[in-house]
Design an enzyme around this catalytic site. Sequence first.
Site, PDB file in Angstrom:
ATOM      1  N   HIS A  72      49.323  40.877  30.650  1.00 11.93           N
ATOM      2  CA  HIS A  72      48.718  41.272  29.376  1.00 11.93           C
ATOM      3  C   HIS A  72      48.342  42.751  29.422  1.00 11.93           C
ATOM      4  O   HIS A  72      47.520  43.156  30.246  1.00 11.93           O
ATOM      5  CB  HIS A  72      47.454  40.441  29.099  1.00 11.93           C
ATOM      6  CG  HIS A  72      47.751  39.033  28.671  1.00 11.93           C
ATOM      7  ND1 HIS A  72      46.799  38.209  28.133  1.00 11.93           N
ATOM      8  CD2 HIS A  72      48.891  38.310  28.706  1.00 11.93           C
ATOM      9  CE1 HIS A  72      47.335  37.032  27.837  1.00 11.93           C
ATOM     10  NE2 HIS A  72      48.610  37.069  28.185  1.00 11.93           N
ATOM     11  N   TYR A 201      38.474  37.579  22.266  1.00  9.56           N
ATOM     12  CA  TYR A 201      37.035  37.407  22.480  1.00  9.56           C
ATOM     13  C   TYR A 201      36.361  37.532  21.114  1.00  9.56           C
ATOM     14  O   TYR A 201      36.493  38.547  20.441  1.00  9.56           O
ATOM     15  CB  TYR A 201      36.485  38.501  23.400  1.00  9.56           C
ATOM     16  CG  TYR A 201      36.908  38.384  24.837  1.00  9.56           C
ATOM     17  CD1 TYR A 201      38.130  38.892  25.280  1.00  9.56           C
ATOM     18  CD2 TYR A 201      36.080  37.768  25.775  1.00  9.56           C
ATOM     19  CE1 TYR A 201      38.514  38.787  26.608  1.00  9.56           C
ATOM     20  CE2 TYR A 201      36.455  37.663  27.108  1.00  9.56           C
ATOM     21  CZ  TYR A 201      37.667  38.173  27.511  1.00  9.56           C
ATOM     22  OH  TYR A 201      38.053  38.068  28.828  1.00  9.56           O
ATOM     23  N   PRO A 293      31.269  34.619  33.080  1.00  3.58           N
ATOM     24  CA  PRO A 293      32.737  34.739  33.066  1.00  3.58           C
ATOM     25  C   PRO A 293      33.285  35.623  31.941  1.00  3.58           C
ATOM     26  O   PRO A 293      34.469  35.881  31.887  1.00  3.58           O
ATOM     27  CB  PRO A 293      33.214  33.301  32.913  1.00  3.58           C
ATOM     28  CG  PRO A 293      32.054  32.532  32.434  1.00  3.58           C
ATOM     29  CD  PRO A 293      30.839  33.236  32.878  1.00  3.58           C
ATOM     30  N   LYS A 297      35.486  38.440  35.910  1.00  5.94           N
ATOM     31  CA  LYS A 297      35.315  39.181  37.167  1.00  5.94           C
ATOM     32  C   LYS A 297      35.074  38.298  38.391  1.00  5.94           C
ATOM     33  O   LYS A 297      35.208  38.767  39.515  1.00  5.94           O
ATOM     34  CB  LYS A 297      34.119  40.146  37.026  1.00  5.94           C
ATOM     35  CG  LYS A 297      34.345  41.248  36.004  1.00  5.94           C
ATOM     36  CD  LYS A 297      35.504  42.131  36.403  1.00  5.94           C
ATOM     37  CE  LYS A 297      35.976  43.025  35.277  1.00  5.94           C
ATOM     38  NZ  LYS A 297      37.396  43.349  35.372  1.00  5.94           N
ATOM     39  N   TYR A 385      37.893  46.240  32.327  1.00  2.07           N
ATOM     40  CA  TYR A 385      38.520  44.925  32.220  1.00  2.07           C
ATOM     41  C   TYR A 385      39.721  44.801  33.171  1.00  2.07           C
ATOM     42  O   TYR A 385      39.874  43.784  33.846  1.00  2.07           O
ATOM     43  CB  TYR A 385      38.963  44.666  30.779  1.00  2.07           C
ATOM     44  CG  TYR A 385      39.294  43.217  30.491  1.00  2.07           C
ATOM     45  CD1 TYR A 385      40.609  42.763  30.549  1.00  2.07           C
ATOM     46  CD2 TYR A 385      38.298  42.299  30.197  1.00  2.07           C
ATOM     47  CE1 TYR A 385      40.921  41.426  30.301  1.00  2.07           C
ATOM     48  CE2 TYR A 385      38.594  40.963  29.957  1.00  2.07           C
ATOM     49  CZ  TYR A 385      39.911  40.537  30.009  1.00  2.07           C
ATOM     50  OH  TYR A 385      40.209  39.215  29.787  1.00  2.07           O
TER      51      TYR A 385
HETATM   52  P1  FAS Z   1      33.986  29.251  45.499  1.00  2.00           P
HETATM   53  O1  FAS Z   1      32.741  28.595  45.000  1.00  2.00           O
HETATM   54  O2  FAS Z   1      35.206  29.213  44.669  1.00  2.00           O
HETATM   55  O3  FAS Z   1      34.413  28.623  46.908  1.00  2.00           O
HETATM   56  C1  FAS Z   1      33.423  28.318  47.887  1.00  2.00           C
HETATM   57  C2  FAS Z   1      33.974  27.195  48.755  1.00  2.00           C
HETATM   58  O4  FAS Z   1      33.027  26.939  49.798  1.00  2.00           O
HETATM   59  C3  FAS Z   1      34.148  25.914  47.975  1.00  2.00           C
HETATM   60  O5  FAS Z   1      35.442  25.389  48.170  1.00  2.00           O
HETATM   61  C4  FAS Z   1      33.077  24.981  48.554  1.00  2.00           C
HETATM   62  O6  FAS Z   1      33.497  23.622  48.603  1.00  2.00           O
HETATM   63  C5  FAS Z   1      32.887  25.543  49.949  1.00  2.00           C
HETATM   64  N1  FAS Z   1      31.560  25.276  50.508  1.00  2.00           N
HETATM   65  C6  FAS Z   1      30.366  25.386  49.877  1.00  2.00           C
HETATM   66  N2  FAS Z   1      29.367  25.061  50.723  1.00  2.00           N
HETATM   67  C7  FAS Z   1      29.954  24.762  51.918  1.00  2.00           C
HETATM   68  C8  FAS Z   1      29.455  24.361  53.177  1.00  2.00           C
HETATM   69  N3  FAS Z   1      28.148  24.203  53.377  1.00  2.00           N
HETATM   70  N4  FAS Z   1      30.345  24.126  54.180  1.00  2.00           N
HETATM   71  C9  FAS Z   1      31.689  24.297  53.987  1.00  2.00           C
HETATM   72  N5  FAS Z   1      32.225  24.685  52.802  1.00  2.00           N
HETATM   73  C10 FAS Z   1      31.349  24.906  51.788  1.00  2.00           C
HETATM   74  N6  FAS Z   1      35.479  33.200  37.177  1.00  2.00           N
HETATM   75  C11 FAS Z   1      36.265  33.826  36.282  1.00  2.00           C
HETATM   76  O7  FAS Z   1      36.696  34.958  36.557  1.00  2.00           O
HETATM   77  N7  FAS Z   1      36.602  33.216  35.081  1.00  2.00           N
HETATM   78  C12 FAS Z   1      36.158  31.963  34.749  1.00  2.00           C
HETATM   79  O8  FAS Z   1      36.452  31.437  33.680  1.00  2.00           O
HETATM   80  C13 FAS Z   1      35.339  31.267  35.662  1.00  2.00           C
HETATM   81  N8  FAS Z   1      34.894  29.999  35.395  1.00  2.00           N
HETATM   82  C14 FAS Z   1      34.071  29.361  36.301  1.00  2.00           C
HETATM   83  C15 FAS Z   1      33.595  28.049  36.076  1.00  2.00           C
HETATM   84  C16 FAS Z   1      32.750  27.412  36.996  1.00  2.00           C
HETATM   85  C17 FAS Z   1      32.245  26.004  36.730  1.00  2.00           C
HETATM   86  C18 FAS Z   1      32.376  28.079  38.179  1.00  2.00           C
HETATM   87  C19 FAS Z   1      31.442  27.416  39.177  1.00  2.00           C
HETATM   88  C20 FAS Z   1      32.845  29.368  38.425  1.00  2.00           C
HETATM   89  C21 FAS Z   1      33.709  30.009  37.503  1.00  2.00           C
HETATM   90  N9  FAS Z   1      34.226  31.290  37.742  1.00  2.00           N
HETATM   91  C22 FAS Z   1      35.025  31.940  36.869  1.00  2.00           C
HETATM   92  C23 FAS Z   1      33.886  31.985  38.921  1.00  2.00           C
HETATM   93  C24 FAS Z   1      34.782  31.481  40.004  1.00  2.00           C
HETATM   94  O9  FAS Z   1      36.119  31.701  39.676  1.00  2.00           O
HETATM   95  C25 FAS Z   1      34.308  32.140  41.261  1.00  2.00           C
HETATM   96  O10 FAS Z   1      34.054  33.513  41.040  1.00  2.00           O
HETATM   97  C26 FAS Z   1      35.280  32.023  42.413  1.00  2.00           C
HETATM   98  O11 FAS Z   1      35.606  30.672  42.590  1.00  2.00           O
HETATM   99  C27 FAS Z   1      34.584  32.623  43.625  1.00  2.00           C
HETATM  100  O12 FAS Z   1      35.287  32.293  44.736  1.00  2.00           O
HETATM  101  P2  FAS Z   1      34.512  32.036  46.113  1.00  2.00           P
HETATM  102  O13 FAS Z   1      33.574  33.139  46.354  1.00  2.00           O
HETATM  103  O14 FAS Z   1      35.559  31.710  47.100  1.00  2.00           O
HETATM  104  O15 FAS Z   1      33.576  30.754  45.844  1.00  2.00           O
HETATM  105  C1  PHB Z   2      40.117  31.864  31.356  1.00  2.00           C
HETATM  106  O1  PHB Z   2      41.290  31.906  30.944  1.00  2.00           O
HETATM  107  O2  PHB Z   2      39.645  30.860  31.950  1.00  2.00           O
HETATM  108  C2  PHB Z   2      39.219  33.045  31.152  1.00  2.00           C
HETATM  109  C3  PHB Z   2      39.763  34.222  30.671  1.00  2.00           C
HETATM  110  C4  PHB Z   2      38.927  35.320  30.468  1.00  2.00           C
HETATM  111  C5  PHB Z   2      37.577  35.215  30.736  1.00  2.00           C
HETATM  112  C6  PHB Z   2      37.034  34.019  31.229  1.00  2.00           C
HETATM  113  C7  PHB Z   2      37.866  32.933  31.434  1.00  2.00           C
HETATM  114  O3  PHB Z   2      36.760  36.277  30.517  1.00  2.00           O
END
Ligand code: FAS
Ligand code: PHB
Length: 391
Positions: A72, A201, A293, A297, A385
Site C-alpha cells: 500500500h 481510518y 493499534p 505499530k 505510518y
Molecule cells: P506477543 O504477546 O505476541 O507474544 C508473546 C508470547 O509469549 C506469546 O506467544 C505468549 O504465549 C508467550 N508467553 C507469555 N508469557 C509466557 C511465559 N510466562 N512463559 C512462556 N511464554 C510466555 N498490533 C498491530 O500492529 N495491529 C493490530 O491490529 C493489533 N491487534 C492486537 C490485538 C490484540 C488482542 C493484542 C493482544 C495485540 C494486538 N496487536 C496489534 C499488538 C500485537 O500485534 C503485538 O504488538 C505483537 O503480538 C507483539 O509481539 P510480541 O512482543 O512477540 O508479544
Molecule cells: C489490521 O488490519 O488488523 C490493522 C490495520 C491497521 C491498524 C490496525 C489494525 O492500524
Amino acid sequence: MRCQVAIIGAGPAGMFLAHLLARAGIDAVVLERRTRDYVEGRVRAGVLEQGTVAVLEALGLDGRLKAEGLVHTGTNLAYDGEIFRIDMAALTGGGAVTVYGQQEVMRDLFDAAEARGLRIVFEAEDVALRDVAGERPCVEYRCGGAAHSLSCDFIAGCDGFHGVGRAAIPPDVLRVFERVYPFGWLGILAELPPVNHELIYANHRNGFALASMRSPTRSRYYVQVGLDERIEDWPDARFWDELALRLGPEAASGLVRGPSFEKSIAPLRSVVAEPMRHGRLFLAGDAAHIVPPTGAKGMNLAVSDVAMLGEALVAHYREGDASGLDGYSARALARVWKAERFSWWFTGLTHRFPDMDPFARRMQVAELAYIRGSVAAQTVLAENYVGLPMG
Ligand code: FAS
Ligand code: PHB
C-alpha cells in the site's frame, strides 16, 4: 541444558530474534507456554512497516510475503462524510506498508524454524527467571511433567504484556508509564472483498472505524466500542450498519456485507516500561511496551526492538563489543517513544472520547481538515505510518 541466549515467548519478538541469532550462529532456545497452533491462530496485527519487510527479506523469509502481501502506497482518512487519500509514497520518497497478517508472519517464522533447526520448547509451563542481574542467569520451567533448568549467558524477555520478563525487574528499578483509553476495538474477519483497496481510518461522531483487509477476498474491519460492550451486543447486522455509517456514504457505497467468521474485542492502552534491560535480561516487544493499534505499530515495534538486540548480541559474541548491549535500552526506547507518540496522537485524532465536548470535536474536525489541505501535515503522518528509521 545450556544455551547462549534463552528467549521467553514465541510471538513475533521471540521468533524474529531466534532467527536473527540463528543466522549469526548464536545458540538460542525459545520457551513458549502455548502451542504453535495457538500462537499462530491469534488474530492480531495486519500492517508491516517497510523496516519489518526488510528484516524478513534479510532472513530470507519474504517468499510468501512477496507473493501474497498487499503493498500500500497510500492510506485514507474519512470524517463527516468526506474522505481523502494520503499518498505516502509520494510524500516519503517511495515509502509504503505491506498488508500481511500477523498470523501469516508467524506461520512463515515457525515453518522456517523447523527447516533451520531452531530450538523451540512449546507448552513450557511455570517459566521462572533466576539470577538475571548476576553472572549465571538461568531459566527454570516444566514441560511434559518434568522440571528443566536452562543455563544461559543472556535472557530475552519476549513474553508479551502478561509475561514474566518485565516482572523480573525489581520494582525500585522499573518505571512504567501508562495511558488507558476509555474504549476498545471490536474487530471482525469476513470472507468478503474489502470495501477499498487501501485502508480507511474513519472519525465519526459515533466513534472510530477502520476498514482493512487480509487479502483481496478477506476483509478486516473494526469499530470503536465502549468498555462495557460485549461481542453479543454486536450481531453482524448491527456491525455492518454502524460500519457503513461511520465510513461515510462514499466509502460505504462499495461495502459488501455477509457473515463474519471471527469477532473479538481488544482494549486500547499505551504503556512503556523502562529500562528495557536489567543485568543480563533484555525486554523486547509487548513485554516492554504496548501501543493502541491505531498506528499499526505493535508488531513492528517488536521487530525493531529485536533487530537492535540481535545486532548487539552478535557484536558481543563476535567482537567482544558490549556497547550495543549497554546502549540497547536507550536506543530501543528512543524509537518506542516516537511510535507511542504517533499512536497516541492518531488515536486522539480519530476516536470519540466519552468526555469530549463540542469544542474538542471541532478541534478534531479542524485538524482533519488541516491535514487534508497540508502537504507538511500529510508528510508527518506518512513518515510515521510507513515507519521511522531503525535509529
Ligand atoms: P506477543 O504477546 O505476541 O507474544 C508473546 C508470547 O509469549 C506469546 O506467544 C505468549 O504465549 C508467550 N508467553 C507469555 N508469557 C509466557 C511465559 N510466562 N512463559 C512462556 N511464554 C510466555 N498490533 C498491530 O500492529 N495491529 C493490530 O491490529 C493489533 N491487534 C492486537 C490485538 C490484540 C488482542 C493484542 C493482544 C495485540 C494486538 N496487536 C496489534 C499488538 C500485537 O500485534 C503485538 O504488538 C505483537 O503480538 C507483539 O509481539 P510480541 O512482543 O512477540 O508479544
Ligand atoms: C489490521 O488490519 O488488523 C490493522 C490495520 C491497521 C491498524 C490496525 C489494525 O492500524
